[in-house]
Design a protein around this motif. Structure first.
Motif, PDB file in Angstrom:
ATOM      1  N   ALA A 308       0.821  -1.214   0.000  1.00  0.00           N
ATOM      2  CA  ALA A 308       0.000   0.000   0.000  1.00  0.00           C
ATOM      3  C   ALA A 308       0.851   1.258   0.000  1.00  0.00           C
ATOM      4  O   ALA A 308       0.348   2.347  -0.326  1.00  0.00           O
ATOM      5  CB  ALA A 308      -0.926  -0.001   1.216  1.00  0.00           C
ATOM      6  N   GLY A 309       2.135   1.144   0.329  1.00  0.00           N
ATOM      7  CA  GLY A 309       3.008   2.299   0.379  1.00  0.00           C
ATOM      8  C   GLY A 309       3.476   2.786  -0.972  1.00  0.00           C
ATOM      9  O   GLY A 309       4.123   3.844  -1.066  1.00  0.00           O
ATOM     10  N   GLY A 310       3.185   2.045  -2.029  1.00  0.00           N
ATOM     11  CA  GLY A 310       3.564   2.474  -3.374  1.00  0.00           C
ATOM     12  C   GLY A 310       2.412   3.173  -4.067  1.00  0.00           C
ATOM     13  O   GLY A 310       1.636   3.904  -3.437  1.00  0.00           O
ATOM     14  N   LEU A 311       2.270   2.951  -5.352  1.00  0.00           N
ATOM     15  CA  LEU A 311       1.155   3.508  -6.109  1.00  0.00           C
ATOM     16  C   LEU A 311       0.129   2.402  -6.345  1.00  0.00           C
ATOM     17  O   LEU A 311       0.424   1.407  -7.017  1.00  0.00           O
ATOM     18  CB  LEU A 311       1.631   4.068  -7.454  1.00  0.00           C
ATOM     19  CG  LEU A 311       0.528   4.597  -8.379  1.00  0.00           C
ATOM     20  CD1 LEU A 311      -0.211   5.763  -7.725  1.00  0.00           C
ATOM     21  CD2 LEU A 311       1.103   5.010  -9.731  1.00  0.00           C
ATOM     22  N   VAL A 312      -1.057   2.557  -5.772  1.00  0.00           N
ATOM     23  CA  VAL A 312      -2.129   1.574  -5.915  1.00  0.00           C
ATOM     24  C   VAL A 312      -3.151   2.120  -6.908  1.00  0.00           C
ATOM     25  O   VAL A 312      -3.706   3.209  -6.702  1.00  0.00           O
ATOM     26  CB  VAL A 312      -2.810   1.285  -4.559  1.00  0.00           C
ATOM     27  CG1 VAL A 312      -3.944   0.285  -4.738  1.00  0.00           C
ATOM     28  CG2 VAL A 312      -1.789   0.758  -3.555  1.00  0.00           C
ATOM     29  N   VAL A 313      -3.400   1.395  -7.985  1.00  0.00           N
ATOM     30  CA  VAL A 313      -4.295   1.863  -9.046  1.00  0.00           C
ATOM     31  C   VAL A 313      -5.308   0.774  -9.374  1.00  0.00           C
ATOM     32  O   VAL A 313      -4.946  -0.398  -9.536  1.00  0.00           O
ATOM     33  CB  VAL A 313      -3.514   2.232 -10.331  1.00  0.00           C
ATOM     34  CG1 VAL A 313      -4.461   2.777 -11.390  1.00  0.00           C
ATOM     35  CG2 VAL A 313      -2.429   3.243 -10.022  1.00  0.00           C
ATOM     36  N   GLU A 314      -6.557   1.159  -9.499  1.00  0.00           N
ATOM     37  CA  GLU A 314      -7.613   0.223  -9.867  1.00  0.00           C
ATOM     38  C   GLU A 314      -7.949   0.345 -11.345  1.00  0.00           C
ATOM     39  O   GLU A 314      -8.050   1.453 -11.886  1.00  0.00           O
ATOM     40  CB  GLU A 314      -8.876   0.489  -9.051  1.00  0.00           C
ATOM     41  CG  GLU A 314     -10.032  -0.441  -9.399  1.00  0.00           C
ATOM     42  CD  GLU A 314     -11.298  -0.156  -8.628  1.00  0.00           C
ATOM     43  OE1 GLU A 314     -12.223  -0.997  -8.651  1.00  0.00           O
ATOM     44  OE2 GLU A 314     -11.378   0.923  -7.993  1.00  0.00           O
ATOM     45  N   LEU A 315      -8.118  -0.794 -12.001  1.00  0.00           N
ATOM     46  CA  LEU A 315      -8.678  -0.817 -13.353  1.00  0.00           C
ATOM     47  C   LEU A 315     -10.175  -1.050 -13.195  1.00  0.00           C
ATOM     48  O   LEU A 315     -10.600  -2.120 -12.760  1.00  0.00           O
ATOM     49  CB  LEU A 315      -8.057  -1.920 -14.205  1.00  0.00           C
ATOM     50  CG  LEU A 315      -6.630  -1.693 -14.703  1.00  0.00           C
ATOM     51  CD1 LEU A 315      -5.617  -2.046 -13.613  1.00  0.00           C
ATOM     52  CD2 LEU A 315      -6.351  -2.551 -15.942  1.00  0.00           C
ATOM     53  N   ALA A 316     -10.962  -0.032 -13.494  1.00  0.00           N
ATOM     54  CA  ALA A 316     -12.404  -0.105 -13.271  1.00  0.00           C
ATOM     55  C   ALA A 316     -13.080  -0.927 -14.360  1.00  0.00           C
ATOM     56  O   ALA A 316     -12.464  -1.332 -15.357  1.00  0.00           O
ATOM     57  CB  ALA A 316     -12.990   1.298 -13.205  1.00  0.00           C
TER      58      ALA A 316
END
Length: 494
Positions: A308-316
């Motif tokens: 979680a400390g990095g970049l968390v991105v969701e593909l919707a």
């Protein structure tokens, strides 16, 4: 026997026909690669031949190597004959052998043809391995070679074939940024964590990162969680855990897919150590799973925190316009592969509106149209498509709601964490959202009260029943809360 490095190339006359010195071998290999690059183009060359290396040239045979079994199979199927022709034109060599590099073969220098010939299995492991029992050395080499080879990559999954829309723009941009970093550069987003439901492009992006990174000279290993676990267990059984760890920690970019399947305390500890070692050394880590780090309950809290400390991105979920673009692109590929097969625009619009929400659903629909067209000869029309994919069209079926979906939506709406909803905290800002989440779980899913209680931190079914009755009573008297509940229902159903 003459040593190649001590020989004057201009005066050298090989005793064996076709035998050459190391320097001459390298120059010939450079010319072969340059001709191949000119023939197939820069993009194809960097995708398939950037990591091929010359191991040895002998009388009538040349030994080349690649880092993965997938690359070996692909080059053998598509370019081995052409490589043989180019070498034959260079110095009369008629045979090209292709092998997969291991931890041992990478360390060995290029052999001149007038040195004694040897097979890969005969090469001395002591050149790279520390002293250990003879029986353990091959196992260590195999363990490190397996993990170094990684999981197979699909040649279709590149950035060029990835269709970008509103739902995946950020994920695509972040993955591209990571893949285009030059070797040795400090990572900008580390780790990069992508999450989405099945069929929304996670694996496509991860493999695109692997292909593009390798083409730029980075040492990239793509592994599924299953392959990671298999390699670790095999290394433990063969007493090759150190070789396994060294093989992973010596790369530039580690790509892990389907992290939700990583199970077992020892396995998670090893992954955490590997993650820390790579990131502390400035190496890039890219991870994908079907939910955000905070919702991976089976993972150790330290691993979740580091991810979680990095970049968390969701593909919707794919929007309709993006589904249409994907269908258009993939139907064009099928049209090139199958003469006479075309999908009219009205059919593409029908499929994008009514068939599923994932890329796999769309692929299934196009394959169904192709099958009907090829097997019956019927042209693809809107009427034909409606009949052919009727079993894939479920416009009236409600979405199957999961408790995880409810927890995610409620936590985001009320600005609390998922852990808070599952905890024993009794503060007002947590109790009400928790009761609303329990109410939604009872009204939107088929789970029983005891099942819901277990999902909410192991609570008793009477606690769930109390929450459901309380929210039900408040809805009858509080119009604002009733509207809020309806909004949450819509968000969960999206």
């Amino acid at each position: 026997m003459l040593k190649p490095e001590a020989v004057d190339v201009a005066k050298f006359r090989p005793a064996i026909p076709g035998a050459v010195t190391t320097d001459v071998c390298v120059h010939q290999w450079d010319r072969v690669r340059q001709r191949l690059r000119e023939e197939i183009g820069e993009e194809s060359y960097t995708s398939w031949f950037a990591r091929i290396e010359l191991d040895r040239v002998g009388a009538g045979a040349v030994q080349l190597s690649v880092p993965t079994r997938f690359l070996k199979a692909w080059i053998q199927d598509h370019y081995l004959d052409r490589l043989s022709e180019l070498w034959r034109e260079e110095n009369g060599i008629t045979k090209v052998d292709l092998a997969v590099r291991t931890a041992v073969t990478r360390s060995l220098p290029l052999k001149a043809a007038n040195a004694p010939r040897e097979t890969l299995s005969e090469r001395p492991a002591v050149a790279t391995a520390p002293a250990r029992p003879a029986a353990a050395a091959p196992s260590a080499t195999q363990a490190s070679a397996d993990v170094g080879a990684g999981s197979p990559l699909d040649p279709r999954f590149t950035f060029e074939t990835f269709v970008v829309g509103k739902s995946n723009t950020l994920a695509h941009a972040a993955a591209r940024q990571v893949s285009e970093a030059v070797p040795g550069a400090a990572p900008l987003f580390n780790p990069l964590y992508l999450h989405a439901a099945v069929g929304l492009g996670k694996t496509h992006l991860l493999q695109a990162v692997a292909w593009a990174g390798a083409a730029r000279g980075r040492r990239v290993v793509y592994l599924t969680a299953e392959r990671f676990m298999y390699g670790f267990v095999a290394a433990l059984k063969s007493h090759a855990a150190i070789a396994f760890k060294d093989a992973l920690r010596s790369i530039d970019t580690l790509v892990i897919d389907d992290l939700q399947f990583l199970t077992g305390k020892n396995m998670q500890q090893e992954f955490c150590h590997t993650l820390n070692a790579l990131m502390d050394a400035g190496r890039q880590v890219v991870v994908a799973a079907d939910r955000p780090p905070a919702e991976l309950d089976a993972l150790d809290e330290r691993v979740r925190s580091r991810l979680a400390g990095g970049l968390v991105v969701e593909l919707a979920t794919l929007e309709e316009d993006l589904r249409h673009q994907i269908l258009k692109a993939r139907s064009q590929v099928l049209a090139e592969q199958h003469r006479g097969f075309t999908v009219p625009t009205p059919v593409l619009e029908f499929l994008s509106r009514h068939v599923g929400t994932s890329g796999r659903d769309l692929d299934g629909a196009l394959n169904k149209l192709l099958a009907v067209n090829k097997l019956t000869g019927e042209p693809v029309t809107l009427e034909m498509a409606e009949g052919a994919v009727k079993d894939l069209v479920r416009p009236c079926d409600p979405k199957r709601v999961r408790v995880d979906d409810i927890l995610r939506v409620v936590a985001k709406h009320y600005n609390v964490s998922r852990a808070d909803l599952l905890s024993q905290r009794r503060t007002a800002n947590v109790v009400k959202p928790r009761q609303i989440a329990m109410y939604l779980a009872k009204t939107l899913t088929l789970r029983s009260l005891p099942e819901i209680g277990r999902r909410f931190g192991g609570r008793d079914h009477t606690t769930v029943l109390h929450a459901v009755r309380k929210i039900d009573g408040l809805i009858a008297t509080d119009r604002a809360l009733a509207d809020e509940i309806e909004t949450l229902k819509r968000l969960v159903a999206e």
